[in-house]
Structure formats: structure tokens, C-alpha cells
Motif scaffolding. Structure first.
Motif, short mmCIF file in Angstrom:
data_model
loop_
_atom_site.label_atom_id
_atom_site.label_comp_id
_atom_site.label_asym_id
_atom_site.label_seq_id
_atom_site.Cartn_x
_atom_site.Cartn_y
_atom_site.Cartn_z
N ILE A 65 1.06 -1.26 -0.43
CA ILE A 65 -0.02 -0.07 0.21
C ILE A 65 0.76 1.73 0.14
O ILE A 65 1.69 0.83 0.93
CB ILE A 65 -0.72 0.05 1.44
N GLU A 66 1.24 2.11 -0.97
CA GLU A 66 1.81 3.51 -1.26
C GLU A 66 0.51 4.62 -1.04
O GLU A 66 0.67 5.50 -1.73
CB GLU A 66 2.37 3.12 -2.15
N ILE A 67 -0.56 4.43 -0.73
CA ILE A 67 -1.30 6.05 -0.93
C ILE A 67 -0.94 6.74 0.17
O ILE A 67 -1.07 6.71 0.88
CB ILE A 67 -2.64 5.51 -0.45
N LYS A 68 -0.83 7.68 -0.56
CA LYS A 68 0.32 9.21 0.48
C LYS A 68 -1.25 9.68 1.09
O LYS A 68 -2.20 9.96 -0.09
CB LYS A 68 1.38 9.84 -0.92
N GLY A 69 -0.28 11.52 0.92
CA GLY A 69 -1.39 12.35 2.09
C GLY A 69 -1.91 12.58 2.96
O GLY A 69 -2.11 11.80 3.67
N ILE A 70 -1.32 13.76 3.46
CA ILE A 70 -1.99 14.49 5.19
C ILE A 70 -2.84 15.67 4.59
O ILE A 70 -2.28 16.46 4.68
CB ILE A 70 -0.77 14.10 5.48
N GLN A 71 -4.15 15.46 5.15
CA GLN A 71 -5.19 16.43 4.54
C GLN A 71 -6.11 16.75 6.32
O GLN A 71 -6.48 15.72 6.36
CB GLN A 71 -6.27 16.07 3.52
#
Ligand code: EPU
Length: 336
Positions: A65-71
Motif C-alpha cells: 500500500i503506497e497511498i500518500k497524502g496528509i489532509q
């Protein structure tokens, strides 16, 4: 996205050199769904590889799993709710929160692994646990491919475990995790003894979350080996929880046994102490052994096979069982 890969060495912090013949990566939920539709047979879902021991080559399909992002998805005067991709490195997220002065995960600084794996084993260290800041997570059902949001109460968090390690083991792929962090009036958690001692020693009376993180990093780097230098997965076993009665009987024989009351009827014993008492601290056996500064950490001293590490871990288990009549339970996931 399917890639041809021969070795999994760089995808597990033990540094075990096993082979995989069907290795895939997902950068978003659609790619997870696509993989699950294409690969119907019980896949292996891989995060940061920091809690896994590969014993043999892997013949099943692997999805990293390589889902990125910090929101930030919501905020009020006191808190923020932040949604983080499962493939973000845990410590990068801790550093992001500290740079913005958001509190709640400073005690969990420097824990290896990725955000998506953190709820599965309810990561914990220095008096804090993931469940304290967890709000919810998004996860995809492996069987029916439906996306579900799990709120905290549905996750059954306990010491180093959750519903994803028990009833729903290998049933869901976590894609994002939402945390609730403090913006002001941070709750400083400095009760863990080595942390408290270090704060006193440094004369820090009102520590900031950044101070806590700095000292946690100092304690960790002094005691635990850096997986980039010496292959390891942190604590190999969980700290056993035993009944008061069993503890009373043990104490008659071993009256220096460290113990932490965790409920009315139960006591937690440091597995490291049990292992050290059995003569395993710093022991080297072939290419494996335990770390010289921490008996609970099994290490790959270079070129060890998964089988070799596994055999060594089972010898530790046997010795502890024989001496203390306590059966240690692995914290690390073992793959045949
Ligand atoms: N001890 C020994 N010998 C040793 C090391 C420790 O006897 O070689 C005894 C001492 O009595 C010490 C006690 O064990 O006071 C506890 O040791 P430590 O503070 O290092 O914590 P731990 O219980 O061994 C747990 C987590 C760690 C986490 C630390 C700090 C588990 C299985 N492990 O270890 O998590 O960093 O507390 O909070 O709960 C991990 O999960 O991979 C991990 C490293």
C-alpha cells in the motif's frame, strides 16, 4: 500496478531475502480494488514491513500500500481531524504534526512502519497508544470489495491488537486513517518512568510536545537498534498478561520480577525481563540473536534466513515456558 520483483529484502525491516513472484503496489483505492478483483486468492497486504517475518518465498499475490497524502478535514478551536494515507511513513506523519504543533502522537515518535498498519496492532510506546488519537479509518473488504469506515468503537482496540488482528484478520485493506490531534492545551504524557527520569535529569519542568518527542527519540535510539543498520522488527513478542494468582505464585520464586498492574485481576510482565533471565540477552546464534541492549528485540546480524530467526524465537519461547510457565505470544506477524 504489477511489477516484476525478485527479492523482498528491502520491503521488510528484518532484511530477509525471500522471493516474490506476484508483487503489486497501490497508490489509491481504485488500484486496491483493481488488485482485489484480479487476485482472488487470499493476498498478502504489505505496509512498511516493520512487523513481519518471512520464513519462505512468497507465492501468493502481494499488495504494497503506497497511498500518500496528509489532509486536514475538519478543525475547531482545540482539535484538528487529519486524514492520512495508509502508505505514509508513520514517523514522517509524527514529524509533520510536531512541525505544525499538533499534539497527541509525540510519544510515538520514531516507531517504524506505515500509518495504515498502525491501527492493526494499536502501536504504542512510552505511555501512549494509537487508540488515544484514532478517530476512524477507511478500509476495503477483501471478500466483497466494499469500502467501509470504521469508527473507533468498532475497532476493539486492546494492548497491541484490534479487530483487524482478530475477528477481521486478513479481511480488510486499510486505505486511510483519520486522527484527532490537539491544537492547544496539549496533554503532556510524561509518566513513563524512563521518560520522566530523563525530563528530571534535564531539568525540564513543563515539557512541550517537541521536548517529549526529542527525549523519546533519545531513549529509543539508545536502546533499540536502527533497522536500517541491524535488521529487526522491534519487540518480537508481546508483554504477557497473567492473572494475579499466577503472578503471586511466580513472585514467591522470582521476587525481583517487574510487574505492572493493568486491571483488577491482571498483571503485565515485561517479556524482555523473562528472556534476559533465561540468558538470552545479547546472545548470538548463527546469523541471528537478541540485541545486546534489549532482550525483546531479535536481530538479523547479516544474512539470516527467516527460518533461522523463527527457530531462534521458538527456542526463546521454550526456555521462558520452561522456567516461568508463561507462553510468550509473537507480536511480529510470521509468514510461512
Ligand atoms: N527489561 C529487561 N531486559 C531488557 C530490556 C528491558 O529486563 O533487556 C525490562 C526492564 O524491567 C524494563 C522493562 O523490561 O523496565 C520494560 O522495558 P522497555 O521499557 O524497554 O519496554 P518493553 O515493555 O520491552 C514496550 C513495547 C515497545 C515500546 C516500549 C516503550 C511491547 C511488546 N513493546 O517494550 O514497543 O517501545 O514498551 O514504551 O509492548 C514494539 O512494539 O516493537 C516496541 C518496540
Amino acid at each position: 500496478m504489477k511489477t516484476h520483483i525478485s527479492s523482498l529484502k528491502e520491503f521488510n525491516t528484518f532484511g530477509i531475502d525471500v522471493l516474490a513472484n506476484n508483487f503489486n503496489k497501490a497508490k489509491n483505492e481504485d488500484e486496491i480494488l483493481h488488485f482485489l478483483i484480479e487476485n482472488k486468492c487470499n493476498p498478502l497486504i504489505l505496509g512498511g514491513g516493520s512487523n513481519i517475518l518471512f520464513k519462505n518465498n512468497i507465492n501468493k499475490p502481494i499488495l504494497k500500500i503506497e497511498i500518500k497524502g496528509i489532509q486536514i478535514i475538519e478543525e475547531n478551536e482545540n482539535s484538528i481531524y487529519v486524514s492520512v494515507g495508509a502508505g505514509e511513513n508513520w514517523n514522517d506523519f509524527v514529524r509533520w504534526s510536531l512541525a505544525k504543533n499538533y499534539g497527541g502522537i509525540e510519544n510515538l515518535s520514531l516507531i517504524p512502519g506505515n500509518v495504515g498498519s498502525a491501527p492493526i496492532q494499536n502501536i504504542g510506546a512510552y505511555g501512549a497508544e494509537l487508540k488515544d488519537v484514532f478517530h476512524s479509518c477507511r478500509a476495503i473488504s477483501i471478500d466483497n470489495k466494499i469500502i467501509k469506515t470504521f469508527i473507533k468503537d468498532e475497532c476493539n482496540f486492546t494492548y497491541r491488537s484490534s479487530i483487524f488482528k482478530e475477528k477481521l484478520k486478513n479481511k480488510y485493506v486499510i486505505s486511510r486513517v483519520t486522527f484527532r490531534l490537539s491544537k492547544t492545551n496539549h496533554v503532556i504524557n510524561s509518566e513513563y518512568k524512563p521518560l520522566k527520569n530523563l525530563l528530571n535529569e534535564r531539568g525540564i519542568i513543563t515539557p512541550t510536545i517537541q521536548d517529549i518527542s526529542k527525549l523519546v527519540i533519545e531513549i529509543r535510539t539508545n536502546k533499540l537498534p536502527d533497522p536500517k543498520k541491524i535488521g529487526n522488527c522491534g519487540s518480537f513478542f508481546k508483554n504477557p498478561i497473567i492473572s494475579n494468582l499466577k503472578f503471586k505464585n511466580l513472585f514467591k520464586k522470582f521476587n525481583t520480577i517487574p510487574n505492572y498492574k493493568i486491571s483488577k485481576n491482571e498483571v503485565k510482565i515485561p517479556a524482555a525481563w523473562l528472556i534476559e533471565e533465561c540468558g538470552f540477552k545479547g546472545k548470538i546464534e548463527g546469523k541471528t540473536g537478541t540485541h545486546k541492549k534489549h532482550a525483546l528485540v531479535i536481530v538479523n546480524n547479516g544474512g539470516a534466513s527467516g527460518e533461522e530467526i523463527y527457530k531462534f524465537s521458538q527456542n526463546i519461547k521454550k526456555s521462558v515456558l520452561k522456567k516461568f510457565n508463561i507462553l510468550l505470544e509473537e507480536e511480529v506477524n510470521i509468514f510461512e
